[in-house]
Design an enzyme around this catalytic site. Sequence first.
Site, PDB file in Angstrom:
ATOM      1  CB  SER A 175      -0.972  -0.050   1.189  1.00  0.00           C
ATOM      2  OG  SER A 175      -1.954   0.955   1.098  1.00  0.00           O
ATOM      3  CG  ASP A 272     -10.972  -3.918  -0.510  1.00  0.00           C
ATOM      4  OD1 ASP A 272      -9.819  -4.192  -0.164  1.00  0.00           O
ATOM      5  OD2 ASP A 272     -11.599  -4.552  -1.384  1.00  0.00           O
ATOM      6  CG  HIS A 306      -5.658  -1.824  -0.377  1.00  0.00           C
ATOM      7  ND1 HIS A 306      -4.832  -1.463  -1.410  1.00  0.00           N
ATOM      8  CD2 HIS A 306      -5.180  -1.170   0.721  1.00  0.00           C
ATOM      9  CE1 HIS A 306      -3.916  -0.626  -0.972  1.00  0.00           C
ATOM     10  NE2 HIS A 306      -4.095  -0.449   0.322  1.00  0.00           N
TER      11      HIS A 306
END
Length: 327
Positions: A175, A272, A306
Amino acid sequence: MAAHPPTRRSVLRSAGGLGAAMALGATGVLAAASPAAAVGDGFGLSIVERDERDPRMRYYRFRTDAIGWNPGVNVLLPDDYHHSGRTYPVLYLLHGGASDFIEFDRLGVRSWTAGKPIIVVIPDGGRAGWYSNPVSSLVGPRNWEHFHINQLLPWVEANFRAYAEYAGRAVSGFSMGGFGALKYTAKYYGHFASVSSHSGPASLRRDAGLVTHWANVSSAAAELGGGTVYGAPLWDEARVSADNPVERIESYRHKRIFLVAGVSPDPVNWFDSVNETQVLAGQREFRSLLTGAGIAHEAHELPGGHFVRDEMMRRDIDGMIGHLRRA
């Protein structure tokens, strides 16, 4: 302007008595720390907490002028580190937003690296530090880029048997940390021979600069007390371009590149869905530019959204070990 081919070089600079104890070997690689050497201060870092009881996972916390609080780091050593006498390649593994340096221990980094000849360094990067020296901070220094590149990296190479050269270093992250890995690789071209981004954004300006706006908003709220990474209401455009992977394509030439993105985020989960949709679009843009420039890379688009994918982390670590200088 095209980047010059990387050369083996150390970023280690002397700092008090610690630097004087190190010497260049015949190959240009800095002499490794002695197996019995005590881990000490240096490079602007003063250790304020430590736990070295675990034979593999070491914990340190530092006082540093770069950060207004005491950031921590885990150093995960290979199983045979204490008796092999070997020098090892190093992975710098960067955590995501709203997290800390313990994230990857929770996720399974000890299992991913069991029996593997690599040191893994997992530092704090702030809850929304974006692996940057921010344009402004209202809560004291939060210069994460300076801390990682100019302080932590040479500290690791002075205190552990780690290769202090381009061919011995990898950087990866999830991320926000995946963005940090891509950014550090481009800005510090001679530092990392392998870069990996697991669900990390690769394009700061697409969709009217959505990722840059998110970096500013999240850092203002969670990191900088109203300050921002890139400046608001107007960006520091030169800094955005310097950090933007899709504007630094030539800086990835001659490196191992490993990319992961999800193709089916949870439509009910706003966080997400927004995150991974933007990640996927940005990585596709980045990959297209790499392909157009003739730069080899390995990319994976997988079901889900994610999150860290265990099997991709294992595959990534095996790939970087195969690419880096052997222990």
